[in-house]
Design a protein around this motif. Structure first.
Motif, PDB file in Angstrom:
ATOM      1  N   VAL A   2       0.844  -1.184   0.000  1.00 54.06           N
ATOM      2  CA  VAL A   2       0.000   0.000   0.000  1.00 54.06           C
ATOM      3  C   VAL A   2       0.884   1.240   0.000  1.00 54.06           C
ATOM      4  CG1 VAL A   2      -0.154   0.068   2.522  1.00 54.06           C
ATOM      5  CG2 VAL A   2      -1.979   1.077   1.141  1.00 54.06           C
ATOM      6  N   GLN A   3       0.447   2.267  -0.692  1.00 56.32           N
ATOM      7  CA  GLN A   3       1.132   3.561  -0.698  1.00 56.32           C
ATOM      8  C   GLN A   3       0.265   4.554   0.067  1.00 56.32           C
ATOM      9  OE1 GLN A   3       0.626   1.923  -3.921  1.00 56.32           O
ATOM     10  NE2 GLN A   3       2.492   0.852  -3.340  1.00 56.32           N
ATOM     11  N   LEU A   4       0.911   5.382   0.883  1.00 56.26           N
ATOM     12  CA  LEU A   4       0.199   6.305   1.772  1.00 56.26           C
ATOM     13  C   LEU A   4       0.654   7.734   1.509  1.00 56.26           C
ATOM     14  CD1 LEU A   4       0.660   4.235   5.058  1.00 56.26           C
ATOM     15  CD2 LEU A   4      -1.337   4.240   3.556  1.00 56.26           C
ATOM     16  N   VAL A   5      -0.308   8.655   1.413  1.00 56.16           N
ATOM     17  CA  VAL A   5      -0.009  10.074   1.233  1.00 56.16           C
ATOM     18  C   VAL A   5      -0.833  10.873   2.226  1.00 56.16           C
ATOM     19  CG1 VAL A   5      -0.014  12.027  -0.351  1.00 56.16           C
ATOM     20  CG2 VAL A   5       0.502   9.721  -1.218  1.00 56.16           C
ATOM     21  N   GLU A   6      -0.175  11.709   2.998  1.00 50.52           N
ATOM     22  CA  GLU A   6      -0.846  12.536   3.995  1.00 50.52           C
ATOM     23  C   GLU A   6      -1.168  13.914   3.415  1.00 50.52           C
ATOM     24  OE1 GLU A   6       2.332  10.067   6.195  1.00 50.52           O
ATOM     25  OE2 GLU A   6       2.167  11.225   4.341  1.00 50.52           O
ATOM     26  N   TYR A   7      -2.294  14.477   3.874  1.00 47.72           N
ATOM     27  CA  TYR A   7      -2.725  15.819   3.475  1.00 47.72           C
ATOM     28  C   TYR A   7      -3.220  16.557   4.705  1.00 47.72           C
ATOM     29  CZ  TYR A   7      -3.008  13.714  -1.195  1.00 47.72           C
ATOM     30  OH  TYR A   7      -2.735  13.068  -2.367  1.00 47.72           O
ATOM     31  N   GLY A   8      -3.267  17.884   4.584  1.00 46.40           N
ATOM     32  CA  GLY A   8      -3.991  18.667   5.575  1.00 46.40           C
ATOM     33  C   GLY A   8      -3.152  19.390   6.606  1.00 46.40           C
ATOM     34  N   GLY A   9      -1.851  19.251   6.553  1.00 43.49           N
ATOM     35  CA  GLY A   9      -1.020  19.980   7.494  1.00 43.49           C
ATOM     36  C   GLY A   9      -1.032  21.472   7.202  1.00 43.49           C
ATOM     37  N   LEU A  18      -7.043  21.252  13.181  1.00 48.21           N
ATOM     38  CA  LEU A  18      -6.679  20.803  11.840  1.00 48.21           C
ATOM     39  C   LEU A  18      -7.191  19.386  11.662  1.00 48.21           C
ATOM     40  CD1 LEU A  18      -2.944  21.885  11.275  1.00 48.21           C
ATOM     41  CD2 LEU A  18      -4.936  22.708  10.023  1.00 48.21           C
ATOM     42  N   ARG A  19      -7.466  19.028  10.407  1.00 48.04           N
ATOM     43  CA  ARG A  19      -7.845  17.652  10.101  1.00 48.04           C
ATOM     44  C   ARG A  19      -6.869  17.100   9.079  1.00 48.04           C
ATOM     45  NH1 ARG A  19     -12.857  15.236   6.595  1.00 48.04           N
ATOM     46  NH2 ARG A  19     -13.340  13.399   7.886  1.00 48.04           N
ATOM     47  N   VAL A  79      -7.803   7.462   5.973  1.00 48.49           N
ATOM     48  CA  VAL A  79      -7.785   7.543   7.430  1.00 48.49           C
ATOM     49  C   VAL A  79      -7.605   9.011   7.805  1.00 48.49           C
ATOM     50  CG1 VAL A  79      -6.593   6.795   9.518  1.00 48.49           C
ATOM     51  CG2 VAL A  79      -6.801   5.241   7.579  1.00 48.49           C
ATOM     52  N   TYR A  80      -8.229   9.416   8.903  1.00 47.79           N
ATOM     53  CA  TYR A  80      -8.229  10.819   9.311  1.00 47.79           C
ATOM     54  C   TYR A  80      -7.662  10.980  10.720  1.00 47.79           C
ATOM     55  CZ  TYR A  80     -11.641  10.874   5.518  1.00 47.79           C
ATOM     56  OH  TYR A  80     -12.274  10.710   4.315  1.00 47.79           O
ATOM     57  N   LEU A  81      -7.164  12.177  10.987  1.00 47.20           N
ATOM     58  CA  LEU A  81      -6.798  12.556  12.347  1.00 47.20           C
ATOM     59  C   LEU A  81      -7.331  13.972  12.573  1.00 47.20           C
ATOM     60  CD1 LEU A  81      -5.278  11.627  14.910  1.00 47.20           C
ATOM     61  CD2 LEU A  81      -3.329  12.975  14.085  1.00 47.20           C
TER      62      LEU A  81
END
Length: 124
Positions: A2-9, A18-19, A79-81
């Motif tokens: 799986v490849q993961l990319v984070e967004y939202g910083g 922030l989300r 997935v969210y934080l």
């Protein structure tokens, strides 16, 4: 795999929110338990939160409990934080990670795949 990319910083004032989002591609994210970690300059990577494959169980570091919420939408492979009441000490690069393990999921070494991270800066 799986490849993961984070967004939202971004940059936010203390007390703000922030989300973060972590988008997965390749193998479906529902195959993995997911975690969020963070790493501040000069410090070791530390556990923030984790969520089981179904989303039925979550666990948080004491430092973020009651302020952060981890969630997932397996249909969207994301997935969210959600981070509320942010503090300057929350400033770090935030990384999402995936693990095939069904055992301990609180350590860096428990996770098999990592995103590149997204910067969160909380100003006082």
């Amino acid at each position: 795999q799986v490849q993961l990319v984070e967004y939202g910083g971004g940059v936010v004032q203390a007390g703000g929110s922030l989300r973060l989002s972590c988008a997965a591609s390749g193998r479906t994210v529902s195959s993995y338990a997911m975690g969020w970690f963070r790493q501040a300059p000069g410090k070791e990577r530390e556990f923030v939160a984790r969520i089981t494959r179904s989303g039925g169980s979550t666990y948080y570091a004491d430092s973020v409990k009651g302020r952060f919420t981890i969630s997932r939408d397996n249909a969207k492979n994301t997935v969210y934080l959600q981070m509320n009441s942010l503090k300057p000490e929350d400033t770090a690069v935030y990384l999402c990670a995936a693990t095939v393990s069904y055992r301990v999921q609180l350590r860096v070494e428990d996770y098999d795949y990592w995103g590149q991270g997204t910067q969160v800066t909380v100003s006082s």
